[in-house]
Design a protein around this motif. Structure first.
Motif, short mmCIF file in Angstrom:
data_model
loop_
_atom_site.label_atom_id
_atom_site.label_comp_id
_atom_site.label_asym_id
_atom_site.label_seq_id
_atom_site.Cartn_x
_atom_site.Cartn_y
_atom_site.Cartn_z
N ASP A 184 -4.54 0.33 11.49
CA ASP A 184 -4.26 1.75 11.70
C ASP A 184 -5.48 2.41 12.34
OD1 ASP A 184 -2.56 4.25 11.02
OD2 ASP A 184 -4.56 4.72 10.26
N SER A 238 -7.61 4.76 9.93
CA SER A 238 -8.28 3.99 8.88
C SER A 238 -9.37 3.11 9.44
CB SER A 238 -7.25 3.13 8.14
OG SER A 238 -6.27 3.93 7.52
N SER A 239 -9.12 2.51 10.60
CA SER A 239 -10.12 1.64 11.22
C SER A 239 -11.38 2.43 11.56
CB SER A 239 -9.55 0.99 12.49
OG SER A 239 -8.44 0.18 12.19
N GLN A 273 -1.03 -9.11 7.57
CA GLN A 273 -1.20 -8.68 6.19
C GLN A 273 0.06 -8.89 5.34
OE1 GLN A 273 -2.57 -4.59 6.64
NE2 GLN A 273 -4.70 -5.22 6.42
N SER A 305 -1.79 -6.40 12.93
CA SER A 305 -2.40 -6.40 11.59
C SER A 305 -1.34 -6.39 10.51
CB SER A 305 -3.34 -5.20 11.44
OG SER A 305 -2.62 -3.98 11.34
N GLU A 306 -0.24 -5.66 10.74
CA GLU A 306 0.86 -5.66 9.78
C GLU A 306 1.47 -7.05 9.65
OE1 GLU A 306 2.55 -1.07 10.24
OE2 GLU A 306 3.46 -2.70 11.38
N ALA A 312 0.82 -1.22 0.00
CA ALA A 312 0.00 0.00 0.00
C ALA A 312 0.85 1.27 0.00
CB ALA A 312 -0.94 0.00 1.21
N LYS A 351 -7.82 -7.40 9.02
CA LYS A 351 -8.07 -6.09 8.43
C LYS A 351 -7.07 -5.08 8.95
CE LYS A 351 -13.02 -6.91 7.70
NZ LYS A 351 -14.39 -6.42 7.94
N GLU A 352 -7.05 -3.90 8.32
CA GLU A 352 -6.06 -2.88 8.67
C GLU A 352 -6.25 -2.42 10.11
OE1 GLU A 352 -4.24 1.25 6.77
OE2 GLU A 352 -6.09 0.39 5.98
N LYS A 357 -2.06 -2.41 15.56
CA LYS A 357 -1.50 -2.04 14.26
C LYS A 357 -0.36 -2.98 13.87
CE LYS A 357 0.45 1.85 11.68
NZ LYS A 357 0.87 3.28 11.73
#
Length: 266
Positions: free
Chosen positions: A238, A241-242, A168, A164-165, A56, A235-236, A161
């Motif tokens: 951040d 963004s969340s 992902q 999630s990283e 991204a 899911k993301e 965060k």
């Protein structure tokens, strides 16, 4: 959106309506936003190569090559100078916090984000600086329970965060952020659950100062659990963004703000 934390002290102190003029809100927010923008540019300059490998972040202006390093550096210097000048003229009490934020940002981008657990504490410190900067800008002293609640919430969100990283990016996690190689899903999950519990406890203790606010604790709990579920589904994570991309998180946040506002100002 993170810089809205500046308004937490006057909002929760019951002074945001009628206590200050519009300019008294505008200049601190503008000054801090400009400096935060400058720090993000510096971070992108330092992370240029790893951002180009990220699925991204490779589309960011610097990573995508739409803006040169020299031009980005000039913009960062310009934003920093304007930020400090505005603060010196309109909100002198904000200057130490602006400098502290920028120095921490540089240390984070160069050293701290590479250190296990320290990177999470550093991210939490950014939120605390925003909170204290808001207190300084509006001459309000934050309570210890609010301070702890914000710190633990920031630690909770930064842990989510990172988790999630890890989910992902998978095998490419180390290419983007070396410290991710030293984390494991198990460790981050334990910290995520532990901080969610401590956030609820400290927020409950803060709410005791305003008894009616105790009814907002279930809203806080739902928001935390919803975020955990979001992260665990890959899911993301951040925070910004969340909040913007998850309708349930957004709605419960609006309800929380509305309820707290009604209790303090209704």
């Amino acid at each position: 959106m993170k810089n809205l934390m500046l308004f937490f002290p006057p909002f929760l102190a019951g002074k945001i309506l009628g206590g200050y003029s519009l300019s008294e809100y505008f200049w601190p927010f503008l000054s801090f936003s400009l400096l935060a923008s400058s720090s993000y540019i510096v971070n992108d300059l330092l992370d240029l190569e790893s951002d180009r490998k990220h699925p991204a972040k490779r589309y960011r202006p610097l990573a995508a090559g739409r803006i040169s390093r020299g031009r980005a550096a000039c913009i960062a210097v310009f934003l920093t100078v304007v930020s400090l000048c505005l603060a010196a003229f309109f909100v002198p009490g904000l200057i130490p916090w602006l400098i502290g934020y920028f120095v921490l940002s540089v240390f984070y981008s160069t050293i701290l984000k590479k250190l296990l657990w320290v990177d999470l504490l550093a991210i939490s410190a950014f939120f605390l600086i925003r909170l204290e900067a808001g207190g300084a800008a509006f001459d309000i002293k934050n309570t210890p329970w609010l301070y702890l609640s914000v710190f633990l919430l920031a630690l909770f969100l930064s842990t989510g965060k990172r988790l999630s990283e890890l989910h992902q990016l998978g095998a490419l996690a180390g290419c983007h952020r070396m410290v991710l190689l030293r984390y494991s899903s198990t460790k981050l999950n334990i910290l995520l659950y532990a901080t969610s519990v401590t956030v609820l406890i400290t927020y409950f203790m803060y709410c005791i100062t305003h008894r009616a606010l105790l009814y907002s604790v279930p809203l806080c709990a739902y928001g935390l659990f919803r975020y955990i579920r979001r992260v665990q589904k890959g899911k993301e994570g951040d925070p910004t963004s969340s909040l913007l991309r998850d309708p349930q998180l957004f709605i419960v946040s609006v309800i929380w703000v509305s309820f707290v506002g009604y209790v303090l100002y209704g």
